[in-house]
Design a protein around this motif. Structure first.
Motif, mmCIF file in Angstrom:
data_model
loop_
_atom_site.group_PDB
_atom_site.id
_atom_site.type_symbol
_atom_site.label_atom_id
_atom_site.label_comp_id
_atom_site.label_asym_id
_atom_site.label_seq_id
_atom_site.Cartn_x
_atom_site.Cartn_y
_atom_site.Cartn_z
ATOM 1 N N ASP A 127 0.843 -1.190 0.000
ATOM 2 C CA ASP A 127 0.000 0.000 0.000
ATOM 3 C C ASP A 127 0.887 1.251 0.000
ATOM 4 O OD1 ASP A 127 -2.322 1.460 -0.057
ATOM 5 O OD2 ASP A 127 -2.735 1.277 2.086
ATOM 6 N N LYS A 128 0.800 2.083 1.042
ATOM 7 C CA LYS A 128 1.582 3.322 1.096
ATOM 8 C C LYS A 128 2.921 3.152 1.822
ATOM 9 C CE LYS A 128 -2.548 6.281 1.180
ATOM 10 N NZ LYS A 128 -3.276 7.332 1.974
ATOM 11 N N LEU A 129 3.170 1.939 2.317
ATOM 12 C CA LEU A 129 4.397 1.688 3.068
ATOM 13 C C LEU A 129 5.465 1.090 2.157
ATOM 14 C CD1 LEU A 129 5.869 1.525 5.859
ATOM 15 C CD2 LEU A 129 4.924 -0.787 6.069
ATOM 16 N N VAL A 130 6.651 1.712 2.183
ATOM 17 C CA VAL A 130 7.797 1.222 1.410
ATOM 18 C C VAL A 130 8.979 1.047 2.351
ATOM 19 C CG1 VAL A 130 9.409 1.665 -0.473
ATOM 20 C CG2 VAL A 130 7.031 2.425 -0.674
ATOM 21 N N ILE A 131 9.482 -0.191 2.435
ATOM 22 C CA ILE A 131 10.680 -0.461 3.234
ATOM 23 C C ILE A 131 11.792 -0.800 2.254
ATOM 24 C CG2 ILE A 131 11.715 -1.865 5.063
ATOM 25 C CD1 ILE A 131 8.863 -2.507 6.017
ATOM 26 N N ASP A 132 12.720 0.122 2.096
ATOM 27 C CA ASP A 132 13.831 -0.031 1.156
ATOM 28 C C ASP A 132 15.002 -0.652 1.907
ATOM 29 O OD1 ASP A 132 15.940 0.221 -0.588
ATOM 30 O OD2 ASP A 132 15.450 2.265 -1.213
ATOM 31 N N ILE A 133 15.166 -1.979 1.781
ATOM 32 C CA ILE A 133 16.190 -2.698 2.535
ATOM 33 C C ILE A 133 17.584 -2.306 2.069
ATOM 34 C CG2 ILE A 133 17.216 -4.968 2.948
ATOM 35 C CD1 ILE A 133 13.507 -4.723 2.548
#
Length: 219
Positions: A127-133
């Motif tokens: 959705d609106k959450l982005v976790i850029d590892i």
């Protein structure tokens, strides 16, 4: 992700770890031989074991059985110069056999990525959450969310394996260099920090406690 290499020299392992860091948040332990490897797997959990073929089938067969019995999801890759032994390795329960480009850590790291791709990635988009590892950055609705160090690592580790429950022991083993010296309380404190920070931004929790089992990510 915690990885065990078996039979590599220390310099090669450093280069391999550098390459793997491009793809994963990972810790790499290095065992000298199969006997030494048993000492590691007896008290640490690994999601991947990479072994240099020593040509001793009995030792390899016994070790593979021990690893798979302890944690069946653990992937095992073997590097060998003997192309004709591939079928024998697969019959033992080895997940992948690498016979070429063994001297190139970057190509081995790419092969590791190919094997683990179904479990891992460099970015989580929900959705609106982005976790850029890869860049250790979190955004929600295009706003930066500040999480650093082990709090980020724990969130990324759980988010990449969403819906699966992980005990404190599994989280510690995966993300700390020397898990034997880390207490359960350290994980509890970090989880609370993640929850507090994300709830203030998202308005709801994404890390949930499963009673008597551990934690899971659920958006």
């Amino acid at each position: 992700m915690r990885i065990l290499t078996v039979g590599f020299d220390d310099e090669y392992v450093k280069e391999l770890e550098k390459e793997l860091d491009k793809y994963f948040i990972c810790i790499v332990d290095n065992a000298k031989d199969m006997y030494d490897a048993t000492n590691f797997t007896d008290f640490r959990h690994y999601e991947l074991v990479v072994i240099v073929d020593e040509g001793i089938k009995f030792s390899l067969e016994r070790y593979v059985n021990e690893v798979k019995k302890k944690k069946s999801e653990t992937k095992i890759i073997i590097l060998t110069s003997n192309v004709r032994n591939q079928k024998d390795f697969f019959d033992l329960g080895i997940d992948d056999v690498i016979t070429h480009h063994i001297e190139h850590p970057d190509l081995i790291a790419a092969r590791v990525l190919a094997n683990m791709r179904h479990l891992f990635g460099t970015q989580v988009n929900i959705d609106k959450l982005v976790i850029d590892i890869a860049n250790k950055k979190i955004e929600f609705d295009e706003k930066i969310v500040s999480l650093n160090g082990k709090t980020f690592d724990i969130l990324a580790y759980l988010a990449l394996r969403k819906q699966r429950v992980f005990s404190k022991d599994e989280i510690i083993n995966a993300l700390w260099e020397e898990p034997e010296y880390v207490s359960d309380n350290t994980v509890e404190v970090a989880i609370n920090q993640i929850r507090k920070r994300l709830k203030s931004i998202l308005g709801f929790q994404v890390i949930h406690t499963v009673r008597r089992r551990g934690y899971k990510f659920s958006y």
